[in-house]
Design a protein around this motif. Structure first.
Motif, PDB file in Angstrom:
ATOM      1  N   UNK A  41       0.868  -1.178   0.000  1.00 26.43           N
ATOM      2  CA  UNK A  41       0.000   0.000   0.000  1.00 26.43           C
ATOM      3  C   UNK A  41       0.898   1.218   0.000  1.00 26.43           C
ATOM      4  N   UNK A  42       1.572   1.462  -1.139  1.00 28.32           N
ATOM      5  CA  UNK A  42       2.506   2.577  -1.183  1.00 28.32           C
ATOM      6  C   UNK A  42       1.779   3.900  -0.926  1.00 28.32           C
ATOM      7  N   UNK A  43       2.423   4.838  -0.253  1.00 25.16           N
ATOM      8  CA  UNK A  43       3.850   4.801   0.091  1.00 25.16           C
ATOM      9  C   UNK A  43       4.142   4.311   1.511  1.00 25.16           C
ATOM     10  N   UNK A  44       3.167   3.705   2.190  1.00 25.43           N
ATOM     11  CA  UNK A  44       3.377   3.486   3.624  1.00 25.43           C
ATOM     12  C   UNK A  44       3.577   2.048   4.077  1.00 25.43           C
ATOM     13  N   UNK A  45       3.159   1.037   3.307  1.00 24.78           N
ATOM     14  CA  UNK A  45       3.197  -0.330   3.837  1.00 24.78           C
ATOM     15  C   UNK A  45       3.570  -1.354   2.770  1.00 24.78           C
ATOM     16  N   UNK A  46       4.395  -2.309   3.171  1.00 25.62           N
ATOM     17  CA  UNK A  46       4.821  -3.402   2.315  1.00 25.62           C
ATOM     18  C   UNK A  46       4.893  -4.669   3.163  1.00 25.62           C
ATOM     19  N   UNK A  47       4.305  -5.760   2.696  1.00 25.93           N
ATOM     20  CA  UNK A  47       4.352  -6.999   3.467  1.00 25.93           C
ATOM     21  C   UNK A  47       4.384  -8.198   2.526  1.00 25.93           C
ATOM     22  N   UNK A  48       4.910  -9.293   3.045  1.00 24.22           N
ATOM     23  CA  UNK A  48       5.011 -10.505   2.241  1.00 24.22           C
ATOM     24  C   UNK A  48       5.895 -11.513   2.938  1.00 24.22           C
ATOM     25  N   UNK A  49       6.755 -12.179   2.154  1.00 24.69           N
ATOM     26  CA  UNK A  49       7.637 -13.202   2.701  1.00 24.69           C
ATOM     27  C   UNK A  49       9.090 -12.925   2.326  1.00 24.69           C
ATOM     28  N   UNK A  50       9.969 -13.274   3.241  1.00 20.48           N
ATOM     29  CA  UNK A  50      11.386 -13.396   2.931  1.00 20.48           C
ATOM     30  C   UNK A  50      11.671 -14.887   2.873  1.00 20.48           C
ATOM     31  N   UNK A  51      12.070 -15.381   1.722  1.00 23.25           N
ATOM     32  CA  UNK A  51      12.384 -16.801   1.588  1.00 23.25           C
ATOM     33  C   UNK A  51      13.840 -16.987   2.027  1.00 23.25           C
ATOM     34  N   UNK A  52      13.982 -17.583   3.176  1.00 25.48           N
ATOM     35  CA  UNK A  52      15.286 -17.707   3.839  1.00 25.48           C
ATOM     36  C   UNK A  52      15.805 -19.121   3.684  1.00 25.48           C
ATOM     37  N   UNK A  53      17.021 -19.247   3.180  1.00 24.24           N
ATOM     38  CA  UNK A  53      17.542 -20.578   2.878  1.00 24.24           C
ATOM     39  C   UNK A  53      18.874 -20.869   3.531  1.00 24.24           C
TER      40      UNK A  53
END
Length: 307
Positions: free
Chosen positions: A66-78
């Motif tokens: 929801x620019x410009x204030x919010x970003x969310x999701x996943x970090x795929x960590x390996x």
């Protein structure tokens, strides 16, 4: 549930180099705004990035923005760099032999929120079975931020519930206090098993129904007074302490004392919604995170206005 699910909340702040006072999160003098920087950083690192020295990899998957204030999701960590066998728990057959160049990836939830007209933002990182990629990500963000905003620094400070004076966490009643001593030596007089042994020893104090052991802040203040790294109770040293607190109609477990990586962690294990893949659902983590951030934000905004 065997898999512990927790989140760590960090306060994002921007400083001019050699200046201890933070500037507005949407300061117009920044060559690249924090919002634009976060958006481009996520897009730039949407393919695996390997750290050969640490034998770790990571990349972003943006689910909601929801620019410009919010970003969310996943970090795929390996993780990679070692061999192992994959065995079916039902058939007991070996399905696959993992090579040391294979990367085992897990999805870890993240959220960046940049409220308007404030001197702070928020970063949330999930952990799974104590596995977390916070340092990898925040170090990469700091280095990149310096290159696009010369003369400015971005910082990440872990938020403890007691840091947000007046928040629901700050005054929350403590329902249970858990003191933990890892690798405790139980001699024959104390050990009901009969033989001396090394065990993980826990001492639990629980409040009676409709009562509490005190507010989170009062308990935290007593335990964290000074620079102590352990608590002594009845002659036994405990290096880890966690509290179960009642926030609204939910019980949260928060780390008070222990290794730095566990300090201030908010445990969601007991209430988590698990998907078919064995990981928390995005909807659950987004809902829980937004509730926690809203509480912290309202409190920190009030403190900012007081300053």
């Amino acid at each position: 549930m065997a898999n512990s699910i927790a989140i760590r909340v960090y306060k994002i702040a921007i400083y001019k180099k050699n200046d201890r006072k933070s500037i507005s999160i949407d300061n117009i003098n920044l060559p690249t705004s924090v919002s634009n920087f976060m958006s481009s950083f996520i897009k730039e690192f949407d393919i695996p990035t390997e750290n050969q020295k640490l034998e770790r990899s990571w990349y972003f998957e943006l689910v909601e923005d929801s620019p410009p204030s919010a970003f969310s999701g996943y970090i795929h960590y390996g993780t990679f760099g070692f061999e192992s066998n994959f065995v079916d728990i039902n058939t007991k057959k070996h399905n696959y032999h993992r090579k040391n160049t294979d990367i085992e990836e897990i999805p870890l939830f993240f959220e960046f929120w940049l409220p308007k007209n404030t001197h702070f933002g928020f970063a949330v990182f999930q952990s799974f079975q104590s596995r977390s990629c916070v340092q990898l990500i925040t170090n990469a963000i700091k280095e990149k931020f310096k290159t696009v905003n010369p003369g400015y620094i971005i910082s990440f400070q872990k938020i403890m519930p007691n840091d947000a004076r007046g928040s629901a966490y700050y005054s929350a009643p403590v329902k249970k206090l858990r003191l933990i001593n890892k690798n405790f030596y139980a001699d024959s007089e104390d050990n009901y098993l009969g033989e001396p042994d090394i065990v993980d020893f826990e001492y639990v104090m629980s409040a009676k129904r409709n009562r509490s052991l005190g507010s989170f802040f009062s308990i935290f203040s007593k335990i964290k007074s000074g620079s102590r790294s352990m608590v002594v109770h009845r002659g036994i040293e405990f290096s880890e302490v966690s509290a179960e607190i009642k926030v609204g109609d939910k019980v949260r477990t928060v780390g008070i004392l222990g290794p730095n990586k566990d300090f201030g962690v908010i445990d969601l294990t007991d209430s988590v919604d698990i998907g078919k893949n064995g990981h928390p659902t995005f909807q659950f983590l987004k809902r829980e995170t937004d509730t926690i951030l809203k509480d912290f934000n309202e409190t920190l905004v009030g403190q900012q206005d007081e300053d």
